[in-house]
Design an enzyme around this catalytic site. Sequence first.
Site, mmCIF file in Angstrom:
data_model
loop_
_atom_site.group_PDB
_atom_site.id
_atom_site.type_symbol
_atom_site.label_atom_id
_atom_site.label_comp_id
_atom_site.label_asym_id
_atom_site.label_seq_id
_atom_site.Cartn_x
_atom_site.Cartn_y
_atom_site.Cartn_z
ATOM 1 N N ARG A 99 0.820 -1.224 0.000
ATOM 2 C CA ARG A 99 0.000 0.000 0.000
ATOM 3 C C ARG A 99 0.843 1.259 0.000
ATOM 4 O O ARG A 99 0.517 2.246 -0.623
ATOM 5 C CB ARG A 99 -0.880 0.026 1.251
ATOM 6 N N LYS A 131 0.719 -19.422 5.628
ATOM 7 C CA LYS A 131 -0.244 -19.879 6.626
ATOM 8 C C LYS A 131 -0.741 -18.668 7.427
ATOM 9 O O LYS A 131 -0.006 -17.675 7.504
ATOM 10 C CB LYS A 131 0.394 -20.919 7.541
ATOM 11 N N HIS A 162 6.740 -23.370 6.626
ATOM 12 C CA HIS A 162 8.196 -23.303 6.606
ATOM 13 C C HIS A 162 8.861 -24.447 7.383
ATOM 14 O O HIS A 162 10.019 -24.755 7.163
ATOM 15 C CB HIS A 162 8.698 -21.937 7.088
ATOM 16 N N LYS A 202 12.678 -27.217 6.567
ATOM 17 C CA LYS A 202 13.839 -27.436 7.449
ATOM 18 C C LYS A 202 14.499 -28.775 7.121
ATOM 19 O O LYS A 202 13.831 -29.757 6.856
ATOM 20 C CB LYS A 202 13.405 -27.399 8.914
ATOM 21 N N GLU A 216 8.246 -21.898 22.255
ATOM 22 C CA GLU A 216 8.812 -20.581 21.956
ATOM 23 C C GLU A 216 9.009 -19.825 23.265
ATOM 24 O O GLU A 216 8.212 -19.978 24.194
ATOM 25 C CB GLU A 216 7.860 -19.774 21.077
ATOM 26 N N ASP A 226 -2.408 -21.226 14.984
ATOM 27 C CA ASP A 226 -1.090 -20.712 14.612
ATOM 28 C C ASP A 226 -0.059 -21.832 14.470
ATOM 29 O O ASP A 226 0.834 -21.755 13.627
ATOM 30 C CB ASP A 226 -0.622 -19.700 15.668
ATOM 31 N N HIS A 280 1.888 -26.607 11.426
ATOM 32 C CA HIS A 280 3.214 -27.188 11.697
ATOM 33 C C HIS A 280 3.138 -28.563 12.368
ATOM 34 O O HIS A 280 3.759 -29.520 11.924
ATOM 35 C CB HIS A 280 4.032 -26.268 12.613
ATOM 36 N N LYS A 340 3.746 -20.356 23.812
ATOM 37 C CA LYS A 340 4.586 -19.158 23.865
ATOM 38 C C LYS A 340 5.004 -18.924 25.314
ATOM 39 O O LYS A 340 4.356 -19.386 26.229
ATOM 40 C CB LYS A 340 3.807 -17.956 23.338
#
Lengths: 313, 511
Positions: free
Chosen positions: B63, B167, B197, B201, B235, B254, B259, B361
Amino acid sequence: MTISTPETSDGGATEQVVPFTKIAAAMARGVCQDAAAMRALVATVIAVGPDDRLTDAADTLRALGDAGTVRGILISPGENPSPPAQVAGNTVWLRGIKAPYLNNAVAALRLSSLPSLVWWRGGSEDLLDGLADLADRIVLDEAEPERGWRRAVSLFDSSAFSDLRWARLTQWRALMAQFFDIPEVRAASREFTRLHLRSSDRMAARLFAAWLTSAVSFGDTFNVDIEDEGQRDEPGSPLREVTLGNGEQSLAIKVARGLTCVETSVSVRGHRAASRVVSLVNHDRTALMTEELRIRARDLALERAVRGLVGGG
Amino acid sequence: MTAPALDNPLHDGLRIEPTPGPTTLVIFGASGDLTRRKLLPAIYHLARRGRLPAQFAVIGIARSATTDDEFRGQFRDSLKEFVGAPAAADQVAASLAERMYFVTGETNDADLYARLASRLQAIDGAEGVLFYLAIPPTVYASVIENLGAHGLAQPPERGWRRIIVEKPFGTDLASARELNHIAHQHFSEDQVFRIDHYLGKETVQNLLVFRFGNGMFEPVWNRRYIDHVQITAAETVGIEHRASYYEGAGALRDMVQNHLMQVLALVAMEPPIAFTADSVRDRKMDALLAVQPLVTDETQQTATIVRAQYRQGWVNGSEVPGYREEPGVGQGSTTETFVAARVHLDNWRWAGVPFYLRTGKRLPKRTTEIAIQFRRPPLEIFRRASQTPVAPDLLIVNVQPDEGISLRFEAKLPGTRMQIAPVMMNFRYGTTFGGDVPEAYETLLLDATLGDTTLFARHDFVEASWALITPVLEAWRDRHRAAIATYEAGEWGPTEADRLIESDGRAWRTL
């Protein structure tokens, strides 16, 4: 075990001088002290050559050994049936071992069940025959390679060979090969009349030319000229520029300013002219040997190129 | 794709990996974080390695009003920050920058696509065009429809058109189906690359080699020898100012839907008949279809999936706020930042073997791993001699940060007494083979330009995964007023997660 004059090698591993029969124990102890060496092993590399040619080979093997993946054996032939061995981490150096005992030393020290690679840095070519039986692969690496190449030709059918000079040409060969993926380039190849090479290593340039001309049929008037820069810039790129073509069409690969990149350009009839820049690959010995450790099979292209240069077979 | 020509005599003996033909990468969301952190560095690395064609160009779309030169400056800034200052100034970067362009516009503005089409026409060598949707998922459909409406999805006679979709692909089963439907109206399935992703790996790819390239592991890879599997994606970070996205997503959408389900499928799949895209993806799909529905009953002991949210705590030596104190998160938020699940696969190989998944998390450590715990020996003949119980053998696949494989087994301690202790053998990608391990985005971007879909999610896998997850989302939504379990930031999740595995007589692995 007799341990004399402990000292520290460049790589930091403690160096010990031990009799031959104690090498395995000394290596095991060195490995246990070095946490890095507790990693997965992939191969034995046996560097053979005159003493003065093994010093930089030792640095390379220590670098590979420090990563914990390779057992390095350095052998400089001499007259001693059982010379003391210098052991540092995963690397052992046998100085002056008598030729008849050499094969036995290799057989005793190499890692079992993993590939063995001989890194030939010069010496009596007679030793190559025995080493060829022990190794899965022989990597030639001599300043004056022609005698070694001649002997290798007679061993091609029984052993897999490579050459570090050849390995330094890999990126150049790959870039040239990619030109020939373009149908218009293949179609135009019969019209090419000249291969021009600018090189810091004349033997590498000759090897490149031998490879190209052994694989592609050029016209009768085709000629090769090598512009020798006269100064071998080991471990840099052996070539500076390769141009293939005729007056109106050309394929060019050249080292760009700054010596970190290679520029390629293609201009042939029927194909849009294009150029690109890629990074010049690392040509230092550790990087090259790391690559060599990934290869197992015979390299028929090298064999053809070497035969083209020195004849035979 | 310009694969090495079969009749090219110069390829003999060269291990040349295929290089794509002329390609233009069109990045929607070119000013965003993903582009800056991952995509632009990946393009640079691929160019350095000579994996991109001479006729490679990038068109950035966003944008914000940006000129070509400004976009090139953003590219250099990205390299400076994420690759290193020398990279930003080298000739590879300069050569790439020359072929970087920018088109400003709103993704729902038809005029943007007309301008994009004319820009593509003006680019020398735009035969292959790869659209990359690095934009919020809410605008995927609109971009795909506009690309289709302007003829940009249609491959030209000599060339190709492909699209990479980040995703999350959908937010539930219905939206994923709808998005697949829209995508298939304009693109065929082999043009659509749903990126995850994790699949790029090395270790994740190596799982296939480990299982099917060796003769010794596959015979024990089943219910007879394996006690259970634990898959952990932990994480230490919080939501990093992404509250607007995370509040609508949560850990289940998420991490688990994509994953963890992908990793689960790779661990559980049957051997494919060949290493081809459809053969591998068919077997992954079979595994996913065998997964039994998850049970969300949070008030009783029958739940097979639990959720939680982090409270204020300490992570990496710093005090961190609780989730509800994060900027942009409401005080009454019930968005989960942690999920643990027990998954059963109803098939011959895995019947009775639980797969425990956990992700969260603000956990103590950043790590992603697959741990396969083998059954104990049928008879503990060393129990008396050893005094300590024999630990079960364990195979650990480290996905990140140290990609590699470890094997824990029992060994006798040196000495005259029979004492037993576990030992660990480690294999690490970063050191064993030398050379650089490519970033996942490099691998996946290159695969997409080459048209190789093996490491991308197929439409049916995405829908099957959502079919498992959606009932859980709905159940949690219906009781959104109920208190959500919490865990202190810096701890390994809530007690509910411990109960989930302890009720089976097992425990989470100490990481």
